[in-house]
Motif scaffolding. Structure first.
Motif, PDB file in Angstrom:
ATOM      1  N   LYS A 126      42.360  36.607  39.958  1.00  0.00           N
ATOM      2  CA  LYS A 126      41.077  37.019  39.397  1.00  0.00           C
ATOM      3  C   LYS A 126      40.932  38.527  39.291  1.00  0.00           C
ATOM      4  N   ARG A 127      41.874  39.277  39.855  1.00  0.00           N
ATOM      5  CA  ARG A 127      41.857  40.743  39.748  1.00  0.00           C
ATOM      6  C   ARG A 127      42.813  41.245  38.666  1.00  0.00           C
ATOM      7  N   GLY A 128      43.493  40.328  37.984  1.00  0.00           N
ATOM      8  CA  GLY A 128      44.367  40.717  36.888  1.00  0.00           C
ATOM      9  C   GLY A 128      45.846  40.766  37.221  1.00  0.00           C
ATOM     10  N   ASN A 129      46.223  40.499  38.461  1.00  0.00           N
ATOM     11  CA  ASN A 129      47.645  40.454  38.804  1.00  0.00           C
ATOM     12  C   ASN A 129      48.281  39.234  38.154  1.00  0.00           C
ATOM     13  N   GLU A 157      43.478  26.898  34.398  1.00  0.00           N
ATOM     14  CA  GLU A 157      42.678  27.202  35.595  1.00  0.00           C
ATOM     15  C   GLU A 157      43.426  26.855  36.884  1.00  0.00           C
ATOM     16  N   GLN A 158      44.246  25.829  36.846  1.00  0.00           N
ATOM     17  CA  GLN A 158      45.002  25.403  38.028  1.00  0.00           C
ATOM     18  C   GLN A 158      45.867  26.533  38.585  1.00  0.00           C
ATOM     19  N   PHE A 159      46.272  27.468  37.730  1.00  0.00           N
ATOM     20  CA  PHE A 159      47.179  28.540  38.144  1.00  0.00           C
ATOM     21  C   PHE A 159      46.508  29.917  38.156  1.00  0.00           C
ATOM     22  N   ILE A 160      45.172  29.910  38.312  1.00  0.00           N
ATOM     23  CA  ILE A 160      44.426  31.157  38.522  1.00  0.00           C
ATOM     24  C   ILE A 160      43.970  31.160  39.977  1.00  0.00           C
ATOM     25  N   PHE A 161      44.385  32.186  40.717  1.00  0.00           N
ATOM     26  CA  PHE A 161      44.141  32.263  42.153  1.00  0.00           C
ATOM     27  C   PHE A 161      43.257  33.460  42.491  1.00  0.00           C
ATOM     28  N   PRO A 172      48.561  45.207  35.359  1.00  0.00           N
ATOM     29  CA  PRO A 172      47.523  44.181  35.478  1.00  0.00           C
ATOM     30  C   PRO A 172      46.942  43.771  34.129  1.00  0.00           C
ATOM     31  N   MET A 173      46.425  42.569  34.095  1.00  0.00           N
ATOM     32  CA  MET A 173      45.732  42.051  32.926  1.00  0.00           C
ATOM     33  C   MET A 173      44.308  42.601  32.918  1.00  0.00           C
ATOM     34  N   ALA A 184      36.768  38.906  31.330  1.00  0.00           N
ATOM     35  CA  ALA A 184      37.319  40.130  31.919  1.00  0.00           C
ATOM     36  C   ALA A 184      37.646  39.832  33.370  1.00  0.00           C
ATOM     37  N   VAL A 185      38.670  40.504  33.886  1.00  0.00           N
ATOM     38  CA  VAL A 185      39.014  40.284  35.294  1.00  0.00           C
ATOM     39  C   VAL A 185      37.881  40.801  36.167  1.00  0.00           C
ATOM     40  N   ALA A 186      37.722  40.168  37.318  1.00  0.00           N
ATOM     41  CA  ALA A 186      36.608  40.475  38.219  1.00  0.00           C
ATOM     42  C   ALA A 186      36.653  41.884  38.762  1.00  0.00           C
TER      43      ALA A 186
END
Length: 190
Positions: A126-129, A157-161, A172-173, A184-186
């Motif tokens: 969720k931070r873009g890594n 979504e299953q692979f977003i940590f 980073p994304m 947008a990333v958190a």
């Protein structure tokens, strides 16, 4: 899974755990992600870098079908050296890992024309890594793109940590795209 103090080792641990869980993406999830991307990108100018998927990645060909293939550019993995970028409308050949890529003689595209990079991921946080397959090709390419280029990690979504290990060379994304939408990333990593 916890984040190890040694990022390189931790990444390998994550890859070993996640790769067996990656299976062929169902067409419904793929269509939902593409619909979200169409809505997000339809008014964004410039060229869109995307990838030609392997069987465990979301296929984005439907996105190019809807927004026009002429807007898209794609990478080629040469025998040696960094990824190169070419029009997605040119001649393609099968790479030894099973995805289509531009032929060796394809014209190259200037990187400063790319406004959005749609990036495959084994997992993202969720931070873009982004956790890729470990070769470093995409991070090297992303580091050469314009600083204002949107970098969108594409995953389910299953692979977003919440948190993944990262290293100083990781790029980073700025956004994540999944069946939940494009966001947008958190807390972007700098």
């Amino acid at each position: 899974m916890a984040v190890d103090s040694d990022p390189t080792s931790a990444k390998e641990t994550w890859r070993k755990e996640l790769k067996p869980l990656r299976t062929k993406i169902d067409s419904s999830s793929e269509a939902t992600v593409i619909a979200h991307l169409v809505t997000f990108l339809k008014h964004v100018p410039g060229s869109f870098l995307f990838y030609r998927a392997v069987s465990t990645e979301l296929r984005l060909d439907g996105l190019a079908d809807q927004l026009g293939w002429g807007r898209f550019v794609v990478t080629r993995t040469p025998e040696t050296g960094p990824l190169t970028v070419h029009p997605a409308t040119g001649s393609m050949e099968l790479h030894r890992f099973g995805y289509m890529q531009p032929v060796e003689t394809a014209e190259t595209v200037p990187l400063n024309s790319i406004s959005v990079a749609l990036v495959p991921a084994l997992a993202v946080d969720k931070r873009g890594n982004r956790l890729g397959h470990g070769a470093g090709y995409y991070d090297e390419l992303l580091s050469r793109l314009p600083s204002d280029c949107l970098r969108i990690g594409v995953s389910t979504e299953q692979f977003i940590f919440d948190e993944l290990p990262s290293e100083s060379h990781d790029v980073p994304m700025t956004h994540l795209a999944s069946e939940a939408g494009v966001r947008a990333v958190a807390d972007p990593v700098s």
